[in-house]
Design a protein around this motif. Sequence first.
Motif, mmCIF file in Angstrom:
data_model
loop_
_atom_site.group_PDB
_atom_site.id
_atom_site.type_symbol
_atom_site.label_atom_id
_atom_site.label_comp_id
_atom_site.label_asym_id
_atom_site.label_seq_id
_atom_site.Cartn_x
_atom_site.Cartn_y
_atom_site.Cartn_z
ATOM 1 N N ARG A 157 0.469 12.362 -9.483
ATOM 2 C CA ARG A 157 -0.135 13.686 -9.232
ATOM 3 C C ARG A 157 0.881 14.798 -9.448
ATOM 4 O O ARG A 157 0.603 15.803 -10.101
ATOM 5 N N LEU A 158 2.105 14.597 -8.928
ATOM 6 C CA LEU A 158 3.154 15.616 -9.079
ATOM 7 C C LEU A 158 3.595 15.741 -10.534
ATOM 8 O O LEU A 158 3.931 16.839 -10.988
ATOM 9 N N LYS A 159 3.585 14.641 -11.271
ATOM 10 C CA LYS A 159 3.954 14.653 -12.687
ATOM 11 C C LYS A 159 2.936 15.474 -13.483
ATOM 12 O O LYS A 159 3.297 16.174 -14.427
ATOM 13 N N LYS A 160 1.655 15.408 -13.086
ATOM 14 C CA LYS A 160 0.625 16.221 -13.739
ATOM 15 C C LYS A 160 0.878 17.703 -13.511
ATOM 16 O O LYS A 160 0.690 18.515 -14.410
ATOM 17 N N LEU A 161 1.284 18.053 -12.288
ATOM 18 C CA LEU A 161 1.530 19.454 -11.955
ATOM 19 C C LEU A 161 2.804 19.983 -12.601
ATOM 20 O O LEU A 161 2.875 21.152 -12.967
ATOM 21 N N ASP A 162 3.822 19.134 -12.706
ATOM 22 C CA ASP A 162 5.106 19.528 -13.262
ATOM 23 C C ASP A 162 5.614 18.421 -14.182
ATOM 24 O O ASP A 162 6.093 17.394 -13.704
ATOM 25 N N PRO A 163 5.518 18.631 -15.505
ATOM 26 C CA PRO A 163 5.950 17.580 -16.438
ATOM 27 C C PRO A 163 7.433 17.217 -16.301
ATOM 28 O O PRO A 163 7.843 16.148 -16.731
ATOM 29 N N PHE A 218 8.908 16.723 -13.430
ATOM 30 C CA PHE A 218 9.090 16.047 -12.143
ATOM 31 C C PHE A 218 9.741 14.685 -12.357
ATOM 32 O O PHE A 218 9.329 13.898 -13.212
ATOM 33 N N VAL A 219 10.792 14.428 -11.588
ATOM 34 C CA VAL A 219 11.468 13.136 -11.624
ATOM 35 C C VAL A 219 11.332 12.514 -10.236
ATOM 36 O O VAL A 219 11.820 13.087 -9.253
ATOM 37 N N PRO A 220 10.650 11.374 -10.118
ATOM 38 C CA PRO A 220 10.478 10.777 -8.784
ATOM 39 C C PRO A 220 11.805 10.324 -8.202
ATOM 40 O O PRO A 220 12.704 9.896 -8.932
ATOM 41 N N PRO A 221 11.951 10.445 -6.888
ATOM 42 C CA PRO A 221 13.184 9.967 -6.247
ATOM 43 C C PRO A 221 13.272 8.445 -6.356
ATOM 44 O O PRO A 221 12.255 7.775 -6.553
ATOM 45 N N PRO A 222 14.472 7.892 -6.220
ATOM 46 C CA PRO A 222 14.603 6.433 -6.313
ATOM 47 C C PRO A 222 13.855 5.740 -5.173
ATOM 48 O O PRO A 222 13.705 6.294 -4.084
ATOM 49 N N GLU A 223 13.397 4.533 -5.441
ATOM 50 C CA GLU A 223 12.697 3.741 -4.424
ATOM 51 C C GLU A 223 13.645 3.427 -3.273
ATOM 52 O O GLU A 223 14.811 3.106 -3.507
ATOM 53 N N ILE A 257 0.841 -1.200 0.000
ATOM 54 C CA ILE A 257 0.000 0.000 0.000
ATOM 55 C C ILE A 257 0.876 1.249 0.000
ATOM 56 O O ILE A 257 0.541 2.246 -0.643
ATOM 57 N N ALA A 258 2.022 1.192 0.674
ATOM 58 C CA ALA A 258 2.941 2.338 0.680
ATOM 59 C C ALA A 258 3.458 2.610 -0.733
ATOM 60 O O ALA A 258 3.537 3.772 -1.167
ATOM 61 N N LYS A 259 3.796 1.549 -1.451
ATOM 62 C CA LYS A 259 4.275 1.686 -2.829
ATOM 63 C C LYS A 259 3.172 2.278 -3.711
ATOM 64 O O LYS A 259 3.423 3.132 -4.557
ATOM 65 N N GLU A 260 1.951 1.821 -3.509
ATOM 66 C CA GLU A 260 0.805 2.336 -4.267
ATOM 67 C C GLU A 260 0.611 3.824 -4.013
ATOM 68 O O GLU A 260 0.390 4.603 -4.946
ATOM 69 N N MET A 261 0.696 4.229 -2.755
ATOM 70 C CA MET A 261 0.514 5.641 -2.405
ATOM 71 C C MET A 261 1.619 6.511 -3.011
ATOM 72 O O MET A 261 1.350 7.614 -3.494
ATOM 73 N N ARG A 262 2.876 6.009 -2.983
ATOM 74 C CA ARG A 262 3.978 6.754 -3.608
ATOM 75 C C ARG A 262 3.743 6.910 -5.110
ATOM 76 O O ARG A 262 3.935 7.986 -5.664
ATOM 77 N N MET A 263 3.312 5.826 -5.750
ATOM 78 C CA MET A 263 3.070 5.856 -7.188
ATOM 79 C C MET A 263 1.985 6.881 -7.534
ATOM 80 O O MET A 263 2.126 7.664 -8.474
ATOM 81 N N ARG A 264 0.917 6.900 -6.761
ATOM 82 C CA ARG A 264 -0.169 7.852 -7.012
ATOM 83 C C ARG A 264 0.278 9.287 -6.770
ATOM 84 O O ARG A 264 -0.091 10.190 -7.517
ATOM 85 N N GLU A 265 1.079 9.496 -5.725
ATOM 86 C CA GLU A 265 1.594 10.840 -5.442
ATOM 87 C C GLU A 265 2.536 11.298 -6.551
ATOM 88 O O GLU A 265 2.482 12.452 -6.984
ATOM 89 N N HIS A 266 3.373 10.403 -7.058
ATOM 90 C CA HIS A 266 4.274 10.756 -8.158
ATOM 91 C C HIS A 266 3.484 11.101 -9.416
ATOM 92 O O HIS A 266 3.834 12.035 -10.134
#
Length: 133
Positions: free
Chosen positions: A34-40, A42-47, A23-32
């Motif tokens: 969302r942030l990608k939508k706001l800022d094209p 955006f590069v997610p930090p490494p897992e 569930i933590a991985k799912e939440m991170r993926m969804r947050e990333h």
Amino acid sequence: MARDDNFRKFREKKLAADPTWSIAKEMRMREHARLKKLDPNFVPPPEPERVTDPEHQAEEAAKVSVGQRCQVTVGERRGEVKYVGKVEGIGVGYWVGIQYDEPVGKNDGSIKGKRYFECLPNYGGVVGPPHPP
């Protein structure tokens, strides 16, 4: 009549597709997403890496002894160390069992049915050993 849209079914479906799903991985993926939508750009930090070493934090745990007074950083809760060692079911490595001075804990010294130390209900907690400064 059982529902088909419950968390258990959702989890089973996700784990079938990805055995490392959480569930933590799912939440991170969804947050990333969302942030990608706001800022094209955006590069997610490494897992974060999963700890697999059974001796994880053994050196830090060796510096802690039963009977010591302590203060847990998160929430500044104070108490007495009641257990130092490995705990089945909550992750690899060493853990510190604490009896808090006030009922701010989550257990009574037992974790997932196994007793590690004795204390009143809601006075016990298990945390990772302190990190060196």
